[in-house]
Scaffold this active site. Structure first.
Site, mmCIF file in Angstrom:
data_model
loop_
_atom_site.group_PDB
_atom_site.id
_atom_site.type_symbol
_atom_site.label_atom_id
_atom_site.label_comp_id
_atom_site.label_asym_id
_atom_site.label_seq_id
_atom_site.Cartn_x
_atom_site.Cartn_y
_atom_site.Cartn_z
ATOM 1 N N ASP A 1 -42.663 30.914 26.904
ATOM 2 C CA ASP A 1 -43.430 32.131 26.632
ATOM 3 C C ASP A 1 -42.610 33.168 25.871
ATOM 4 O OD1 ASP A 1 -45.419 30.977 28.116
ATOM 5 O OD2 ASP A 1 -45.541 32.564 29.617
ATOM 6 N N HIS B 1 -38.617 30.943 29.161
ATOM 7 C CA HIS B 1 -38.809 32.003 28.168
ATOM 8 C C HIS B 1 -37.755 31.913 27.064
ATOM 9 C CE1 HIS B 1 -40.845 33.357 31.805
ATOM 10 N NE2 HIS B 1 -41.597 34.119 31.036
#
Length: 232
Positions: free
Chosen positions: A48, A192
């Site tokens: 993400d 991430h």
């Protein structure tokens, strides 16, 4: 006057709970319209908050080294800023999904603003890669009363494992150990490749990458299969 303020506060709090918090809890607890795991005999790596000009290319290099395809839930404004990274991501066979145009929670988005966030991100991805967008993950996994309705054209993906890798401390202590336990078939792992969002540490992805390389090396040796969500 004080009584009016108290009543107004309680009313606003109640509306917020009904509009934002309660839908999020219900959707995630009962898995209404979302996917937390897959039925595949494989692990799905997802990332993400990118693309990031420093860490996403390093991540792509790492995935290429171990011949692993992943899924990236990207921020639309960053897609427009780093089109070369997006084109590489697409060309190397990774799946690209929506993570809003700005990294903003559904809890504070009206239906019209949410619709715009989705539309603008889809447009940015298509203009850059030519790909049709299939997957959506809301930032922080937050929903509101209208999220599922407005995103019904997409497969909404959450996760089975989340590691807190947006913090440097977790990358230094605990991330690798937690990754090592996340190998069961059907798992969707959330990591991430950018540390520029609210609450994140800017350098956290560098520690994530170090742990991820060890994890990939160990699991490739064990024969673990990794898939991208479009392989389902």
């Amino acid at each position: 006057m004080i009584k009016i303020i108290i009543v107004s506060f309680i009313l606003l709090l109640s509306l917020f709970l009904i509009y934002a918090v309660l839908p999020t809890v219900m959707i995630r607890v009962f898995s209404w319209g979302i996917t937390k795991r897959t039925t595949a005999d494989a692990v799905a790596l997802t990332f993400d908050d990118g693309p990031n000009p420093e860490y996403t290319p390093q991540l792509l290099d790492l995935l290429k080294k171990y011949d692993v395809k992943a899924t990236f839930f990207v921020v639309g404004s960053k897609v427009k800023s780093y089109p070369a990274i997006m084109k590489r991501m697409s060309q190397e066979g990774h799946t690209i999904g929506i993570h809003h145009f700005e990294h903003i929670s559904n809890w504070i988005l009206s239906p019209s603003r949410l619709k715009k966030q989705l539309k603008m991100t889809v447009q940015a991805i298509r203009e850059c890669t030519g790909e049709k967008v299939t997957f959506y993950r809301p930032p922080w996994g937050h929903f509101n009363l209208f999220s599922l309705c407005l995103s019904k054209g997409y497969k909404v993906i959450i996760w089975s494992h989340i590691f807190g890798d947006w913090k440097v401390e977790k990358g230094k202590n605990g991330l690798l150990e937690e990754l090592r336990t996340a190998t069961e078939p059907g798992s969707i792992l959330l990591l991430h490749d950018c540390g520029e969002t609210l609450g994140a540490d800017k350098e956290a992805p560098s520690y994530m990458l170090k742990c991820l390389e060890i994890y990939l090396q160990e699991n490739k040796n064990k024969g673990t299969t990794f898939i991208t969500l479009k392989d389902l």
